[in-house]
Design an enzyme around this catalytic site. Sequence first.
Site, short mmCIF file in Angstrom:
data_model
loop_
_atom_site.label_atom_id
_atom_site.label_comp_id
_atom_site.label_asym_id
_atom_site.label_seq_id
_atom_site.Cartn_x
_atom_site.Cartn_y
_atom_site.Cartn_z
N ARG A 166 0.84 -1.20 0.00
CA ARG A 166 0.00 0.00 0.00
C ARG A 166 0.88 1.26 0.00
O ARG A 166 1.03 1.93 -1.00
CB ARG A 166 -0.94 -0.02 1.23
CG ARG A 166 -2.11 0.94 1.14
CD ARG A 166 -1.76 2.38 1.30
NE ARG A 166 -1.14 2.68 2.59
CZ ARG A 166 -0.61 3.85 2.89
NH1 ARG A 166 -0.60 4.83 2.00
NH2 ARG A 166 -0.03 4.05 4.05
N ASP A 167 1.52 1.52 1.12
CA ASP A 167 2.33 2.74 1.27
C ASP A 167 3.41 2.78 0.19
O ASP A 167 3.65 3.81 -0.44
CB ASP A 167 2.93 2.71 2.69
CG ASP A 167 3.71 3.97 3.04
OD1 ASP A 167 4.30 4.59 2.14
OD2 ASP A 167 3.77 4.32 4.24
N HIS A 217 5.45 4.09 12.87
CA HIS A 217 5.64 4.09 11.41
C HIS A 217 6.76 5.07 11.11
O HIS A 217 6.56 6.28 11.07
CB HIS A 217 4.32 4.51 10.74
CG HIS A 217 4.37 4.52 9.24
ND1 HIS A 217 3.63 3.63 8.49
CD2 HIS A 217 5.05 5.28 8.36
CE1 HIS A 217 3.87 3.86 7.20
NE2 HIS A 217 4.72 4.87 7.09
N HIS A 249 10.20 6.52 9.03
CA HIS A 249 10.81 6.65 7.70
C HIS A 249 12.32 6.82 7.86
O HIS A 249 12.79 7.30 8.88
CB HIS A 249 10.21 7.84 6.95
CG HIS A 249 8.90 7.52 6.31
ND1 HIS A 249 8.32 8.31 5.36
CD2 HIS A 249 8.05 6.48 6.48
CE1 HIS A 249 7.17 7.77 4.96
NE2 HIS A 249 6.98 6.66 5.64
N CYS A 279 5.85 9.52 0.95
CA CYS A 279 4.55 10.18 0.91
C CYS A 279 4.57 11.21 -0.21
O CYS A 279 5.38 12.13 -0.19
CB CYS A 279 4.23 10.87 2.23
SG CYS A 279 2.68 11.81 2.15
N ASN A 283 10.25 4.29 3.54
CA ASN A 283 9.83 3.59 4.75
C ASN A 283 11.03 2.83 5.30
O ASN A 283 11.96 2.50 4.58
CB ASN A 283 8.72 2.61 4.41
CG ASN A 283 7.40 3.31 4.15
OD1 ASN A 283 6.90 4.02 5.01
ND2 ASN A 283 6.85 3.11 2.97
ZN ZN Z 1 5.34 5.40 5.22
#
Ligand code: ZN
Length: 308
Positions: A17-18, A211, A213, A244, A253
């Site tokens: 997803r991300d 979460h 990065h 993002c 990530n």
């Molecule tokens: Zn992320």
Amino acid sequence: MTSPPLPQVLISEVGPRDGLQSVKATMPTADKLRWIDALAAAGLREIEVASFVPAKLLPQMADAAQVVRHALQYPGVRVMALVPNLHGAQAALEAGAQKLTLPVSASPAHSMANVRKTPEAMVEEVQAVLRLRDQIAPGVPVEVGMSTAFGCTLQGAVPEDDVLRLAVQLAQVGVDEVGLSDTTGMGNPAQVRRLFTRLFQEIGSRAGSAHMHNTRGLGLANCLAAYEAGVRTFDSSLGGLGGCPYAPGASGNVVTEDLVFMLEAMGVSTGIDLAKLMAARLPLQMGLPGEPLYGMTPEAGLPKGWNH
Ligand code: ZN
């Protein structure tokens, strides 16, 4: 015979997803499914497989329902979907998603850019999603990943009190887990430890995932700080795919392979087979030819005698 002890931490793989959401190319559905198969085979127990957004906004996610249904064949995997609003939540629950995650930004500027709503309006949207969940899919947890909790490229510093106030508000309306996201890679370990410690003090067991990065190279250090503050769920993506699109310059990530290596080497069990995890890079690479993948552990290989 006793069953093996449960892993001590949950790694929530967000690559499908991300990761895919922030690369330009659209991965063909068949390749996505093969990649998810490989992630499940490696022992991942939670995978964020898709985002339920209009296909005209994100063609990479046009096959979201199909991907969710495919992933549901793995009983050991909790199939998670990102939903930006009530409409997306309806579609995700109809497809069978087993956990929903909504992005709520601590920074008003990022919130407007990302979902065209203020953080307050997003809390109302979350409440609508919770009501829908209660009606049609009770028992499906709803998580909020709080974006820009450690800083925002548009607003700059984000006051910690703003983050905590929003987290308390979300917990009060019934969100099951509130995680903190370093969307822009501005966080540092001292800040991460402080903010998660306060989060546990304020909302207890509703404190959710970290979460992080790796934008400035502090991804793993921040994960370690979060672990030491008590966090037991970590979002990361295979090959470090993703960032993002609305936080310019915020790429990367935390790399799942490196995170699993760090935790397992420390004696913290993840339930993930690192060799199989690294093998899952192949279907990812085949589906996204030319896309750079990151990770130090895959480059260096497993240390001699590695038996985790
Ligand atoms: Zn992320």
